[in-house]
Enzyme design. Structure first.
Site, PDB file in Angstrom:
ATOM      1  N   ARG A 272       0.823  -1.222   0.000  1.00 46.71           N
ATOM      2  CA  ARG A 272       0.000   0.000   0.000  1.00 46.71           C
ATOM      3  C   ARG A 272       0.847   1.259   0.000  1.00 46.71           C
ATOM      4  O   ARG A 272       0.411   2.295   0.497  1.00 46.71           O
ATOM      5  CB  ARG A 272      -0.953  -0.035   1.198  1.00 46.71           C
ATOM      6  CG  ARG A 272      -2.285   0.666   0.965  1.00 46.71           C
ATOM      7  CD  ARG A 272      -3.153  -0.111   0.021  1.00 46.71           C
ATOM      8  NE  ARG A 272      -4.207   0.710  -0.539  1.00 46.71           N
ATOM      9  CZ  ARG A 272      -5.461   0.712  -0.108  1.00 46.71           C
ATOM     10  NH1 ARG A 272      -5.815  -0.077   0.874  1.00 46.71           N
ATOM     11  NH2 ARG A 272      -6.352   1.480  -0.685  1.00 46.71           N
TER      12      ARG A 272
ATOM     13  N   GLU B  70      -4.851 -14.199 -14.260  1.00 44.48           N
ATOM     14  CA  GLU B  70      -5.877 -14.765 -13.373  1.00 44.48           C
ATOM     15  C   GLU B  70      -5.616 -14.259 -11.971  1.00 44.48           C
ATOM     16  O   GLU B  70      -4.463 -14.070 -11.575  1.00 44.48           O
ATOM     17  CB  GLU B  70      -5.812 -16.300 -13.344  1.00 44.48           C
ATOM     18  CG  GLU B  70      -6.410 -16.987 -14.541  1.00 44.48           C
ATOM     19  CD  GLU B  70      -5.341 -17.387 -15.526  1.00 44.48           C
ATOM     20  OE1 GLU B  70      -4.157 -17.406 -15.125  1.00 44.48           O
ATOM     21  OE2 GLU B  70      -5.669 -17.657 -16.688  1.00 44.48           O
TER      22      GLU B  70
ATOM     23  N   TYR C  41      -5.055  -4.090 -10.605  1.00 39.22           N
ATOM     24  CA  TYR C  41      -5.167  -4.383 -12.036  1.00 39.22           C
ATOM     25  C   TYR C  41      -6.197  -3.456 -12.705  1.00 39.22           C
ATOM     26  O   TYR C  41      -5.990  -3.003 -13.834  1.00 39.22           O
ATOM     27  CB  TYR C  41      -5.562  -5.850 -12.243  1.00 39.22           C
ATOM     28  CG  TYR C  41      -4.543  -6.841 -11.720  1.00 39.22           C
ATOM     29  CD1 TYR C  41      -3.180  -6.638 -11.879  1.00 39.22           C
ATOM     30  CD2 TYR C  41      -4.944  -8.004 -11.049  1.00 39.22           C
ATOM     31  CE1 TYR C  41      -2.249  -7.543 -11.398  1.00 39.22           C
ATOM     32  CE2 TYR C  41      -4.018  -8.920 -10.564  1.00 39.22           C
ATOM     33  CZ  TYR C  41      -2.679  -8.676 -10.744  1.00 39.22           C
ATOM     34  OH  TYR C  41      -1.750  -9.585 -10.268  1.00 39.22           O
TER      35      TYR C  41
HETATM   36  C1  LIG Z   1      -1.437  -7.108  -4.877  1.00 36.93           C
HETATM   37  C2  LIG Z   1      -0.177  -6.452  -4.337  1.00 36.93           C
HETATM   38  C3  LIG Z   1       0.987  -6.841  -5.245  1.00 36.93           C
HETATM   39  C4  LIG Z   1      -0.366  -4.926  -4.390  1.00 36.93           C
HETATM   40  O1  LIG Z   1       0.880  -4.313  -4.068  1.00 36.93           O
HETATM   41  P1  LIG Z   1       0.955  -2.889  -3.330  1.00 36.93           P
HETATM   42  O2  LIG Z   1       2.349  -2.430  -3.379  1.00 36.93           O
HETATM   43  O3  LIG Z   1       0.302  -2.965  -2.007  1.00 36.93           O
HETATM   44  O4  LIG Z   1       0.034  -2.012  -4.317  1.00 36.93           O
HETATM   45  P2  LIG Z   1      -0.011  -0.407  -4.425  1.00 36.93           P
HETATM   46  O5  LIG Z   1       0.444   0.200  -3.139  1.00 36.93           O
HETATM   47  O6  LIG Z   1       0.690  -0.008  -5.663  1.00 36.93           O
HETATM   48  O7  LIG Z   1      -1.566  -0.167  -4.578  1.00 36.93           O
HETATM   49  C5  LIG Z   1      -2.146   0.389  -5.754  1.00 36.93           C
HETATM   50  C6  LIG Z   1      -3.648   0.468  -5.591  1.00 36.93           C
HETATM   51  O8  LIG Z   1      -4.196  -0.854  -5.510  1.00 36.93           O
HETATM   52  C7  LIG Z   1      -5.310  -0.837  -4.591  1.00 36.93           C
HETATM   53  N1  LIG Z   1      -4.989  -1.639  -3.396  1.00 36.93           N
HETATM   54  C8  LIG Z   1      -3.794  -2.119  -3.021  1.00 36.93           C
HETATM   55  N2  LIG Z   1      -3.926  -2.823  -1.878  1.00 36.93           N
HETATM   56  C9  LIG Z   1      -5.238  -2.755  -1.534  1.00 36.93           C
HETATM   57  C10 LIG Z   1      -5.996  -3.292  -0.456  1.00 36.93           C
HETATM   58  N3  LIG Z   1      -5.428  -4.022   0.510  1.00 36.93           N
HETATM   59  N4  LIG Z   1      -7.321  -3.060  -0.445  1.00 36.93           N
HETATM   60  C11 LIG Z   1      -7.928  -2.327  -1.406  1.00 36.93           C
HETATM   61  N5  LIG Z   1      -7.255  -1.779  -2.450  1.00 36.93           N
HETATM   62  C12 LIG Z   1      -5.927  -1.999  -2.507  1.00 36.93           C
HETATM   63  C13 LIG Z   1      -5.511   0.614  -4.188  1.00 36.93           C
HETATM   64  O9  LIG Z   1      -6.387   1.209  -5.132  1.00 36.93           O
HETATM   65  C14 LIG Z   1      -4.104   1.149  -4.325  1.00 36.93           C
HETATM   66  O10 LIG Z   1      -4.054   2.543  -4.497  1.00 36.93           O
HETATM   67  P3  LIG Z   1      -4.162   3.487  -3.165  1.00 36.93           P
HETATM   68  O11 LIG Z   1      -3.227   2.927  -2.138  1.00 36.93           O
HETATM   69  O12 LIG Z   1      -3.730   4.828  -3.698  1.00 36.93           O
HETATM   70  O13 LIG Z   1      -5.595   3.439  -2.735  1.00 36.93           O
HETATM   71  C15 LIG Z   1       0.103  -6.848  -2.858  1.00 36.93           C
HETATM   72  O14 LIG Z   1      -1.079  -6.667  -2.113  1.00 36.93           O
HETATM   73  C16 LIG Z   1       0.563  -8.281  -2.678  1.00 36.93           C
HETATM   74  O15 LIG Z   1       1.758  -8.576  -2.756  1.00 36.93           O
HETATM   75  N6  LIG Z   1      -0.387  -9.219  -2.412  1.00 36.93           N
HETATM   76  C17 LIG Z   1      -0.019 -10.620  -2.188  1.00 36.93           C
HETATM   77  C18 LIG Z   1       0.399 -11.296  -3.462  1.00 36.93           C
HETATM   78  C19 LIG Z   1      -0.712 -11.271  -4.481  1.00 36.93           C
HETATM   79  O16 LIG Z   1      -1.868 -11.496  -4.165  1.00 36.93           O
HETATM   80  N7  LIG Z   1      -0.344 -11.007  -5.751  1.00 36.93           N
HETATM   81  C20 LIG Z   1      -1.300 -10.962  -6.847  1.00 36.93           C
HETATM   82  C21 LIG Z   1      -1.489 -12.314  -7.417  1.00 36.93           C
HETATM   83  S1  LIG Z   1      -2.723 -12.308  -8.716  1.00 36.93           S
END
Ligand SMILES: CC(C)(COP(=O)(O)OP(=O)(O)OC[C@H]1O[C@@H](n2cnc3c(N)ncnc32)[C@H](O)[C@@H]1OP(=O)(O)O)[C@@H](O)C(=O)NCCC(=O)NCCS
Length: 159
Positions: free
Chosen positions: A80, A108, A120
């Site tokens: 985040r 997916e 995404y």
């Molecule tokens: C999915 C993942 C890669 C996102 O990475 P991140 O660095 O937290 O993402 P960002 O900080 O760039 O977030 C971008 C936007 O995505 C959305 N977002 C990210 N995390 C969120 C959450 N927990 N709940 C709701 N929206 C979320 C928000 O819109 C966010 O923008 P904002 O913070 O300005 O509101 C991370 O949560 C992760 O590693 N998850 C576990 C692995 C995984 O599930 N990978 C995807 C497999 S398909």
């Protein structure tokens, strides 16, 4: 986020990246899957680095005329703060540079994975279908998402 650097993944990163995938997924990749992707010229693998530690990674692979987002993860304590977005943006920019003819990117995602789905969607991916019980541990449907890379897609954001 201040101090984050995005760069190509190299073989020396694989152990750290694999450790992170174990922390982030219930069905993580094997170490040799990362080795395979690194050796594949149709794959794009980047890492996010903060203070010489891996903070996240992404893997895309092009198969025929479609590019698949195979894996993306950010270390839990740094989520985040924009790293996931930086990784996705960098990989899509690399794709546009390396394979300018590719217009379709697909992936997916678990239907419960709101964080990833939101990320995404920001990049213009849209749900186009579902795969029943595609995932294990726990069993869950996959949402299939697609994004059109071609010029003129108003939702394709490259800040
Ligand atoms: C999915 C993942 C890669 C996102 O990475 P991140 O660095 O937290 O993402 P960002 O900080 O760039 O977030 C971008 C936007 O995505 C959305 N977002 C990210 N995390 C969120 C959450 N927990 N709940 C709701 N929206 C979320 C928000 O819109 C966010 O923008 P904002 O913070 O300005 O509101 C991370 O949560 C992760 O590693 N998850 C576990 C692995 C995984 O599930 N990978 C995807 C497999 S398909």
């Amino acid at each position: 986020m201040e101090g984050i650097k995005i760069r190509k993944m190299v073989p020396a990163d694989i152990v750290q990246v694999h450790d992170m995938s174990i922390k982030c997924f219930t069905t993580p990749w094997e170490l040799n899957s990362f080795e395979y992707e690194l050796s594949n010229r149709d794959s794009i693998l980047n890492v996010a680095e903060l203070d010489n530690e891996i903070a996240g990674y992404i893997c895309l692979r092009t198969m025929l005329d479609v590019t698949h987002v195979l894996d993306v993860a950010v270390t839990p304590r740094l989520r985040r703060s924009g790293i996931g977005s930086m990784l996705l943006r960098s990989a899509l920019q690399d794709l546009r540079r390396l394979k300018p003819d590719i217009t379709l990117v697909t992936l997916e995602v678990r239907e419960s994975n709101i964080a990833a789905i939101r990320l995404y969607e920001i990049f213009g991916f849209k749900e186009i279908g579902r795969r029943k019980e595609y995932y294990k541990k726990p069993a869950e449907d996959a949402i299939i998402m697609e994004m059109d890379m071609s010029a003129g897609n108003p939702s394709l954001i490259f800040h």
